[in-house]
Design a protein around this motif. Structure first.
Motif, mmCIF file in Angstrom:
data_model
loop_
_atom_site.group_PDB
_atom_site.id
_atom_site.type_symbol
_atom_site.label_atom_id
_atom_site.label_comp_id
_atom_site.label_asym_id
_atom_site.label_seq_id
_atom_site.Cartn_x
_atom_site.Cartn_y
_atom_site.Cartn_z
ATOM 1 N N THR A 60 -8.277 -37.708 25.108
ATOM 2 C CA THR A 60 -8.238 -37.166 23.751
ATOM 3 C C THR A 60 -9.342 -37.837 22.941
ATOM 4 O O THR A 60 -9.248 -39.019 22.619
ATOM 5 N N PHE A 61 -10.378 -37.076 22.637
ATOM 6 C CA PHE A 61 -11.520 -37.598 21.899
ATOM 7 C C PHE A 61 -11.183 -37.677 20.419
ATOM 8 O O PHE A 61 -10.738 -36.701 19.826
ATOM 9 N N TYR A 62 -11.398 -38.847 19.828
ATOM 10 C CA TYR A 62 -11.149 -39.013 18.397
ATOM 11 C C TYR A 62 -12.425 -39.425 17.674
ATOM 12 O O TYR A 62 -12.457 -39.483 16.449
ATOM 13 N N LYS B 52 -6.778 -29.826 22.115
ATOM 14 C CA LYS B 52 -8.187 -30.053 22.423
ATOM 15 C C LYS B 52 -8.417 -31.120 23.499
ATOM 16 O O LYS B 52 -9.545 -31.324 23.924
ATOM 17 N N SER B 53 -7.382 -31.823 23.927
ATOM 18 C CA SER B 53 -7.541 -32.863 24.952
ATOM 19 C C SER B 53 -8.042 -32.257 26.259
ATOM 20 O O SER B 53 -7.719 -31.124 26.588
ATOM 21 N N TRP B 54 -8.813 -33.044 27.005
ATOM 22 C CA TRP B 54 -9.201 -32.653 28.358
ATOM 23 C C TRP B 54 -8.050 -33.062 29.256
ATOM 24 O O TRP B 54 -7.693 -34.231 29.327
ATOM 25 N N LYS B 55 -7.458 -32.111 29.978
ATOM 26 C CA LYS B 55 -6.306 -32.401 30.837
ATOM 27 C C LYS B 55 -6.707 -32.281 32.302
ATOM 28 O O LYS B 55 -7.375 -31.348 32.700
ATOM 29 N N PHE B 56 -6.232 -33.263 33.082
ATOM 30 C CA PHE B 56 -6.491 -33.306 34.519
ATOM 31 C C PHE B 56 -5.150 -33.302 35.235
ATOM 32 O O PHE B 56 -4.284 -34.123 34.926
ATOM 33 N N ILE C 43 -8.931 -41.643 23.861
ATOM 34 C CA ILE C 43 -7.698 -42.306 24.256
ATOM 35 C C ILE C 43 -7.270 -41.664 25.569
ATOM 36 O O ILE C 43 -7.309 -40.442 25.713
ATOM 37 N N LEU C 44 -6.866 -42.469 26.528
ATOM 38 C CA LEU C 44 -6.424 -41.963 27.815
ATOM 39 C C LEU C 44 -4.903 -41.897 27.817
ATOM 40 O O LEU C 44 -4.241 -42.860 27.438
ATOM 41 N N GLY C 45 -4.360 -40.755 28.200
ATOM 42 C CA GLY C 45 -2.913 -40.586 28.257
ATOM 43 C C GLY C 45 -2.460 -40.198 29.651
ATOM 44 O O GLY C 45 -3.211 -39.614 30.427
ATOM 45 N N ARG C 46 -1.222 -40.551 29.955
ATOM 46 C CA ARG C 46 -0.598 -40.189 31.232
ATOM 47 C C ARG C 46 0.743 -39.554 30.896
ATOM 48 O O ARG C 46 1.598 -40.201 30.295
ATOM 49 N N ILE D 127 -17.697 -31.989 23.955
ATOM 50 C CA ILE D 127 -16.978 -33.176 23.474
ATOM 51 C C ILE D 127 -16.827 -33.124 21.960
ATOM 52 O O ILE D 127 -15.754 -33.406 21.423
ATOM 53 N N LYS D 128 -17.883 -32.745 21.275
ATOM 54 C CA LYS D 128 -17.824 -32.653 19.808
ATOM 55 C C LYS D 128 -16.747 -31.655 19.380
ATOM 56 O O LYS D 128 -15.972 -31.912 18.462
ATOM 57 N N GLU D 129 -16.684 -30.527 20.059
ATOM 58 C CA GLU D 129 -15.677 -29.509 19.735
ATOM 59 C C GLU D 129 -14.278 -29.941 20.167
ATOM 60 O O GLU D 129 -13.286 -29.398 19.684
ATOM 61 N N SER D 130 -14.191 -30.916 21.064
ATOM 62 C CA SER D 130 -12.899 -31.419 21.546
ATOM 63 C C SER D 130 -12.299 -32.488 20.633
ATOM 64 O O SER D 130 -11.138 -32.850 20.800
ATOM 65 N N GLN D 131 -13.093 -33.016 19.724
ATOM 66 C CA GLN D 131 -12.608 -34.098 18.865
ATOM 67 C C GLN D 131 -11.457 -33.622 17.991
ATOM 68 O O GLN D 131 -11.514 -32.559 17.403
#
Length: 173
Positions: free
Chosen positions: A87-89, A50-54, A95-98, A32-36
């Motif tokens: 998207t970790f800030y 860097k966002s986690w995508k599903f 923030i959750l995106g669609r 998570i830290k590296e994803s910020q």
């Protein structure tokens, strides 16, 4: 013969330890830290590499009990037509995106930064790492058990299993 049995046990024991593949809280926190993402001029650019995508084809994100988050290490893009992204800030906020790239024009809906956000709580229960998603730091809206983390030169894949089925996110947007 006893010497052979002893050698077999000595060889088998480390293999059993490796096969358990326990995922630690600190390992998830590090990802998570590296994803910020970093703000540029006080703004956030979305979606980020860097966002986690599903994958969300056929609303898979909301229906499936097992999800795989993909976080890119390089500028490689996923082939997802529709996806949900986290998207970790901050250390524990995202923030959750669609997104939908299936039809023209592409569309994207996101929660509003910084007043409309989700936070994440990571903890361990019985040697298993759990992730709770909280709305406004108060209400748990999703809960996952981290099952597996795989990494290669292009991606990090985080396999999550839901602990309960959430209410639809339509009220979020």
């Amino acid at each position: 013969m006893k010497k052979l049995q002893f050698l077999f046990i000595v060889w088998l024991f480390p293999l059993l330890l490796i096969s358990q593949n326990k995922i630690s809280k600190s390992e998830v926190q590090k990802i998570i830290k590296e994803s910020q993402i970093q703000k540029k001029n006080g703004r956030i650019s979305l979606p980020s590499i860097k966002s986690w995508k599903f994958n969300n084809v056929d609303s898979l994100y909301f229906k499936s009990d097992t999800l795989i988050a993909i976080q890119n290490k390089t500028n490689t893009q996923n082939d997802f037509c529709k996806f949900i992204d986290w998207t970790f800030y901050q250390k524990k906020a995202f923030i959750l995106g669609r997104c939908s790239f299936c039809k023209e024009p592409p569309s994207r809906m996101v929660t509003k930064y910084p007043k409309d956000y989700f936070s994440i709580a990571i903890y361990e229960v019985e040697n298993k790492t759990m992730i709770d998603i909280l709305r406004y730091d108060k209400m748990i809206v999703e809960s996952f058990k981290v099952i597996k983390i795989e990494s290669d030169e292009k991606f990090i894949k985080i396999k999550l299993v839901r602990r309960f089925i959430p209410k639809p996110y339509d009220e979020v947007y």
